[in-house]
Design a protein around this motif. Structure first.
Motif, PDB file in Angstrom:
ATOM      1  N   ALA A  23       0.812  -1.222   0.000  1.00 43.51           N
ATOM      2  CA  ALA A  23       0.000   0.000   0.000  1.00 43.51           C
ATOM      3  C   ALA A  23       0.845   1.271   0.000  1.00 43.51           C
ATOM      4  O   ALA A  23       0.333   2.359  -0.229  1.00 43.51           O
ATOM      5  CB  ALA A  23      -0.937   0.007   1.202  1.00 43.51           C
ATOM      6  N   ASP A  24       2.146   1.129   0.277  1.00 41.71           N
ATOM      7  CA  ASP A  24       3.091   2.257   0.264  1.00 41.71           C
ATOM      8  C   ASP A  24       2.679   3.350   1.250  1.00 41.71           C
ATOM      9  O   ASP A  24       2.696   4.535   0.927  1.00 41.71           O
ATOM     10  CB  ASP A  24       3.242   2.816  -1.149  1.00 41.71           C
ATOM     11  CG  ASP A  24       4.595   3.496  -1.368  1.00 41.71           C
ATOM     12  OD1 ASP A  24       5.529   3.255  -0.572  1.00 41.71           O
ATOM     13  OD2 ASP A  24       4.716   4.263  -2.335  1.00 41.71           O
ATOM     14  N   VAL A  25       2.287   2.942   2.449  1.00 42.26           N
ATOM     15  CA  VAL A  25       1.938   3.891   3.505  1.00 42.26           C
ATOM     16  C   VAL A  25       3.012   3.857   4.588  1.00 42.26           C
ATOM     17  O   VAL A  25       3.606   2.813   4.856  1.00 42.26           O
ATOM     18  CB  VAL A  25       0.556   3.607   4.135  1.00 42.26           C
ATOM     19  CG1 VAL A  25      -0.552   3.770   3.112  1.00 42.26           C
ATOM     20  CG2 VAL A  25       0.499   2.237   4.776  1.00 42.26           C
ATOM     21  N   LEU A  44      13.493  11.839   9.055  1.00 41.27           N
ATOM     22  CA  LEU A  44      14.222  11.574   7.815  1.00 41.27           C
ATOM     23  C   LEU A  44      14.382  10.069   7.675  1.00 41.27           C
ATOM     24  O   LEU A  44      14.943   9.415   8.548  1.00 41.27           O
ATOM     25  CB  LEU A  44      15.590  12.259   7.863  1.00 41.27           C
ATOM     26  CG  LEU A  44      16.485  12.179   6.649  1.00 41.27           C
ATOM     27  CD1 LEU A  44      15.822  12.778   5.419  1.00 41.27           C
ATOM     28  CD2 LEU A  44      17.801  12.903   6.927  1.00 41.27           C
ATOM     29  N   LEU A  45      13.846   9.504   6.579  1.00 39.52           N
ATOM     30  CA  LEU A  45      13.949   8.068   6.303  1.00 39.52           C
ATOM     31  C   LEU A  45      14.814   7.888   5.070  1.00 39.52           C
ATOM     32  O   LEU A  45      14.493   8.413   3.999  1.00 39.52           O
ATOM     33  CB  LEU A  45      12.570   7.446   6.067  1.00 39.52           C
ATOM     34  CG  LEU A  45      12.559   5.973   5.636  1.00 39.52           C
ATOM     35  CD1 LEU A  45      13.148   5.070   6.718  1.00 39.52           C
ATOM     36  CD2 LEU A  45      11.147   5.530   5.269  1.00 39.52           C
ATOM     37  N   GLY A  92       7.524   7.713   0.559  1.00 40.69           N
ATOM     38  CA  GLY A  92       7.718   6.749  -0.517  1.00 40.69           C
ATOM     39  C   GLY A  92       8.400   5.541   0.100  1.00 40.69           C
ATOM     40  O   GLY A  92       9.535   5.635   0.570  1.00 40.69           O
ATOM     41  N   GLY A  93       7.727   4.447   0.150  1.00 41.39           N
ATOM     42  CA  GLY A  93       8.226   3.274   0.863  1.00 41.39           C
ATOM     43  C   GLY A  93       9.434   2.611   0.231  1.00 41.39           C
ATOM     44  O   GLY A  93       9.806   2.898  -0.907  1.00 41.39           O
ATOM     45  N   TYR A 105      16.931   0.564   6.019  1.00 40.52           N
ATOM     46  CA  TYR A 105      16.178   1.823   5.983  1.00 40.52           C
ATOM     47  C   TYR A 105      16.219   2.420   7.378  1.00 40.52           C
ATOM     48  O   TYR A 105      15.700   1.828   8.330  1.00 40.52           O
ATOM     49  CB  TYR A 105      14.734   1.570   5.520  1.00 40.52           C
ATOM     50  CG  TYR A 105      14.727   1.063   4.101  1.00 40.52           C
ATOM     51  CD1 TYR A 105      14.658   1.950   3.036  1.00 40.52           C
ATOM     52  CD2 TYR A 105      14.861  -0.291   3.823  1.00 40.52           C
ATOM     53  CE1 TYR A 105      14.703   1.496   1.728  1.00 40.52           C
ATOM     54  CE2 TYR A 105      14.910  -0.758   2.526  1.00 40.52           C
ATOM     55  CZ  TYR A 105      14.836   0.143   1.482  1.00 40.52           C
ATOM     56  OH  TYR A 105      14.904  -0.305   0.187  1.00 40.52           O
ATOM     57  N   VAL A 106      16.864   3.566   7.483  1.00 38.35           N
ATOM     58  CA  VAL A 106      17.069   4.200   8.784  1.00 38.35           C
ATOM     59  C   VAL A 106      16.156   5.420   8.904  1.00 38.35           C
ATOM     60  O   VAL A 106      16.274   6.366   8.119  1.00 38.35           O
ATOM     61  CB  VAL A 106      18.542   4.606   8.991  1.00 38.35           C
ATOM     62  CG1 VAL A 106      18.726   5.270  10.347  1.00 38.35           C
ATOM     63  CG2 VAL A 106      19.460   3.398   8.858  1.00 38.35           C
TER      64      VAL A 106
END
Length: 148
Positions: A23-25, A44-45, A92-93, A105-106
């Motif tokens: 679902a990219d949530v 920040l991801l 944005g996943g 992914y930090v």
């Protein structure tokens, strides 16, 4: 400061729902031990294993410092979501190249002693520069994802 998610633990696998394959949530988040006198929070991801250097998946600033939880897919009220490296605002996943080993992914949450007040076109570098010397504390949550 601590950052946790009910969707995955630190170092765990990010569920498909929070990736480009689902679902990219954004995942649900919980924040604790936010420093006193925090004026704003920033998130920040980044994918630290991206082929051409860190790839930004989400950058948000001027989050209310009283925020302790964000639901899955929630846009923090009153905050600004900058343009990620997909060239769009918001989350944005994870979406690593197929066949790569799991990427890391930090998610870093920054407690700032002032509001950031950048334009929505600001880059992660702009955000980090603005936070420099004004960060009261940070918390991180790292997740892994692979597309096989």
């Amino acid at each position: 400061m601590t950052v946790t998610s009910s969707a995955y633990g630190d170092g765990g696998t990010i569920p498909r729902r929070h990736t480009c394959d689902g679902a990219d949530v954004s995942p649900p988040l919980a924040l604790a031990a936010v420093p006193a006198h925090t004026a704003a929070l920033a998130l920040l991801l980044r994918d630290t294993d991206a082929p051409h250097g860190a790839f930004t998946h989400w950058l948000v600033w001027d989050v209310d410092p009283r925020t302790r939880q964000l639901s899955a897919g929630e846009h923090p009220q009153g905050a600004t979501e900058g343009r990620n490296d997909f060239e769009r605002p918001g989350y944005g996943g994870p979406c690593p190249p197929r066949g790569d080993r799991p990427h890391h992914y930090v998610l870093t949450v920054y407690a700032s002693d002032r509001r950031v007040a950048l334009s929505a076109q600001a880059s992660p570098t702009d955000l980090l520069r603005t936070l420099s010397g004004h960060t009261l504390g940070t918390g991180t949550l790292m997740g892994r994802y692979s597309r096989g």
